[in-house]
Design a protein around this motif. Sequence first.
Motif, PDB file in Angstrom:
ATOM      1  N   THR A  91      60.893 117.694  91.857  1.00  0.00           N
ATOM      2  CA  THR A  91      59.474 117.024  91.843  1.00  0.00           C
ATOM      3  C   THR A  91      59.694 115.954  90.632  1.00  0.00           C
ATOM      4  N   PHE A  92      58.989 115.033  90.804  1.00  0.00           N
ATOM      5  CA  PHE A  92      58.688 113.870  89.581  1.00  0.00           C
ATOM      6  C   PHE A  92      57.406 114.439  88.739  1.00  0.00           C
ATOM      7  N   PRO A  93      57.664 114.446  87.507  1.00  0.00           N
ATOM      8  CA  PRO A  93      56.719 114.571  86.709  1.00  0.00           C
ATOM      9  C   PRO A  93      55.314 113.890  86.811  1.00  0.00           C
ATOM     10  N   HIS A  94      54.157 114.582  86.388  1.00  0.00           N
ATOM     11  CA  HIS A  94      52.962 113.747  86.718  1.00  0.00           C
ATOM     12  C   HIS A  94      52.229 113.932  85.234  1.00  0.00           C
ATOM     13  N   SER A  95      51.363 112.979  84.935  1.00  0.00           N
ATOM     14  CA  SER A  95      50.460 113.151  83.931  1.00  0.00           C
ATOM     15  C   SER A  95      48.973 112.623  84.058  1.00  0.00           C
ATOM     16  N   VAL A  96      48.175 112.936  82.889  1.00  0.00           N
ATOM     17  CA  VAL A  96      46.870 112.169  83.162  1.00  0.00           C
ATOM     18  C   VAL A  96      46.529 111.743  81.933  1.00  0.00           C
ATOM     19  N   TYR A  97      46.206 110.390  82.302  1.00  0.00           N
ATOM     20  CA  TYR A  97      45.706 109.390  81.273  1.00  0.00           C
ATOM     21  C   TYR A  97      44.471 108.968  81.446  1.00  0.00           C
ATOM     22  N   LEU A  98      43.725 108.765  80.264  1.00  0.00           N
ATOM     23  CA  LEU A  98      42.376 108.128  80.352  1.00  0.00           C
ATOM     24  C   LEU A  98      42.258 106.782  79.770  1.00  0.00           C
ATOM     25  N   LEU A  99      42.009 105.756  80.668  1.00  0.00           N
ATOM     26  CA  LEU A  99      42.277 104.422  80.251  1.00  0.00           C
ATOM     27  C   LEU A  99      40.954 103.957  79.631  1.00  0.00           C
ATOM     28  N   PRO A 100      41.028 102.990  78.630  1.00  0.00           N
ATOM     29  CA  PRO A 100      39.876 102.630  77.647  1.00  0.00           C
ATOM     30  C   PRO A 100      38.914 101.641  78.373  1.00  0.00           C
ATOM     31  N   ASN A 101      39.378 101.002  79.578  1.00  0.00           N
ATOM     32  CA  ASN A 101      38.630 100.028  80.131  1.00  0.00           C
ATOM     33  C   ASN A 101      38.832  99.275  81.335  1.00  0.00           C
ATOM     34  N   LEU A 102      37.960  98.664  82.146  1.00  0.00           N
ATOM     35  CA  LEU A 102      38.580  98.203  83.361  1.00  0.00           C
ATOM     36  C   LEU A 102      39.537  97.459  83.585  1.00  0.00           C
ATOM     37  N   ARG A 103      39.913  96.466  82.564  1.00  0.00           N
ATOM     38  CA  ARG A 103      41.047  95.594  82.460  1.00  0.00           C
ATOM     39  C   ARG A 103      42.446  96.582  82.594  1.00  0.00           C
ATOM     40  N   SER A 104      42.369  97.340  81.700  1.00  0.00           N
ATOM     41  CA  SER A 104      43.544  98.466  81.903  1.00  0.00           C
ATOM     42  C   SER A 104      43.843  99.157  83.072  1.00  0.00           C
ATOM     43  N   PHE A 105      42.257  99.489  83.486  1.00  0.00           N
ATOM     44  CA  PHE A 105      42.658 100.309  84.904  1.00  0.00           C
ATOM     45  C   PHE A 105      42.966  99.464  85.846  1.00  0.00           C
ATOM     46  N   LEU A 106      42.668  98.165  85.976  1.00  0.00           N
ATOM     47  CA  LEU A 106      43.109  97.295  87.297  1.00  0.00           C
ATOM     48  C   LEU A 106      44.575  97.063  87.119  1.00  0.00           C
ATOM     49  N   ASN A 107      44.985  96.992  85.748  1.00  0.00           N
ATOM     50  CA  ASN A 107      46.513  96.556  85.557  1.00  0.00           C
ATOM     51  C   ASN A 107      47.374  97.689  85.247  1.00  0.00           C
ATOM     52  N   CYS A 108      46.880  98.871  85.365  1.00  0.00           N
ATOM     53  CA  CYS A 108      47.550 100.212  84.824  1.00  0.00           C
ATOM     54  C   CYS A 108      48.427  99.878  83.646  1.00  0.00           C
ATOM     55  N   ASP A 109      47.484  99.220  82.677  1.00  0.00           N
ATOM     56  CA  ASP A 109      47.991  99.180  81.210  1.00  0.00           C
ATOM     57  C   ASP A 109      47.799 100.257  80.472  1.00  0.00           C
ATOM     58  N   LEU A 110      48.584 101.088  80.320  1.00  0.00           N
ATOM     59  CA  LEU A 110      48.753 102.338  79.251  1.00  0.00           C
ATOM     60  C   LEU A 110      48.919 102.104  77.855  1.00  0.00           C
ATOM     61  N   LYS A 111      48.940 100.939  77.238  1.00  0.00           N
ATOM     62  CA  LYS A 111      49.033 100.471  75.992  1.00  0.00           C
ATOM     63  C   LYS A 111      48.279 101.507  75.094  1.00  0.00           C
ATOM     64  N   ARG A 112      46.659 101.396  75.442  1.00  0.00           N
ATOM     65  CA  ARG A 112      45.692 101.900  74.490  1.00  0.00           C
ATOM     66  C   ARG A 112      45.130 102.964  75.267  1.00  0.00           C
ATOM     67  N   GLY A 142      50.556 108.419  84.089  1.00  0.00           N
ATOM     68  CA  GLY A 142      51.089 107.575  83.034  1.00  0.00           C
ATOM     69  C   GLY A 142      52.501 107.564  83.279  1.00  0.00           C
ATOM     70  N   GLU A 143      53.084 108.343  84.082  1.00  0.00           N
ATOM     71  CA  GLU A 143      54.569 108.412  84.209  1.00  0.00           C
ATOM     72  C   GLU A 143      55.266 107.357  84.625  1.00  0.00           C
ATOM     73  N   ARG A 144      56.492 107.258  84.209  1.00  0.00           N
ATOM     74  CA  ARG A 144      57.255 106.097  84.675  1.00  0.00           C
ATOM     75  C   ARG A 144      56.812 104.869  84.267  1.00  0.00           C
ATOM     76  N   ASN A 145      56.083 104.925  82.908  1.00  0.00           N
ATOM     77  CA  ASN A 145      55.546 103.490  82.445  1.00  0.00           C
ATOM     78  C   ASN A 145      54.336 102.994  83.323  1.00  0.00           C
ATOM     79  N   GLY A 146      53.732 103.670  84.003  1.00  0.00           N
ATOM     80  CA  GLY A 146      52.677 103.253  84.778  1.00  0.00           C
ATOM     81  C   GLY A 146      53.215 102.909  86.196  1.00  0.00           C
TER      82      GLY A 146
END
Length: 165
Positions: A91-112, A142-146
Motif C-alpha cells: 500500500t501507498f502511505p496516506h496522511s491528512v493535512y489541513l490546508l489554510p485557505n481555498l487557494r491552497s485547497f484548489l491548487n493542492c498547495d501544501l506549503k502552509r 499530503g503524500e507524494r508532495n500533493g
Amino acid sequence: MGRFTLVLVLTCASLLGVSLANKDWGFGFNNTNWPGSHQRHNQTHAPKKIIVGGSQNWHFGFNYTDWSLKNAPFYSNDTLVFKYDPPSNNTFPHSVYLLPNLRSFLNCDLKRAKMIANPTQGDGKGFEFVLKKHKPHYFACGERNGFHCKVGLMKFAVVPLRWRY
C-alpha cells in the motif's frame, strides 16, 4: 486572474449551498408545520462520527469532494474519522493535512498546510478530527508532495453549521 476569480466564486457558492442544503426550514410537503399540525421537529443535537469516504475509507482515486457534497451538511462538534491502511509493501502511505485557505485547497498547495495525521494514524479505529469551529475546513492527503491530492482526488472541504435542525 479572471478564471481564478470565477473558480473562487463558484466554490464559495457551492460550499454555502451545501451548508444550507436539506434543512427543512419549516414548511414543505411533509405537512409538519401546517396549521393544526402538532408534530415537532426531530431536535437531535448529539454530534455524529462520520467515516470519511464511508465504506471506502481514505484512499487514492476516490472523489472525496463528491462524497462530502453527498454527505453534507456537517455540524460543529461532528467528528470526521479518517481510516486508511498503514504503509506497507502493498500500500501507498496516506496522511491528512489541513490546508489554510481555498487557494491552497484548489491548487493542492501544501506549503502552509498542517499535517494533522501521519501515515500510521489512520490504522485501526482511524484518526479523529472534531469540527470545533464554524469555518471552512480544507482537508487533503499530503503524500507524494500533493500528488494524491491533485491526481488521486484525495481532498474535500466542509463548512460545519452551528446547530442541527
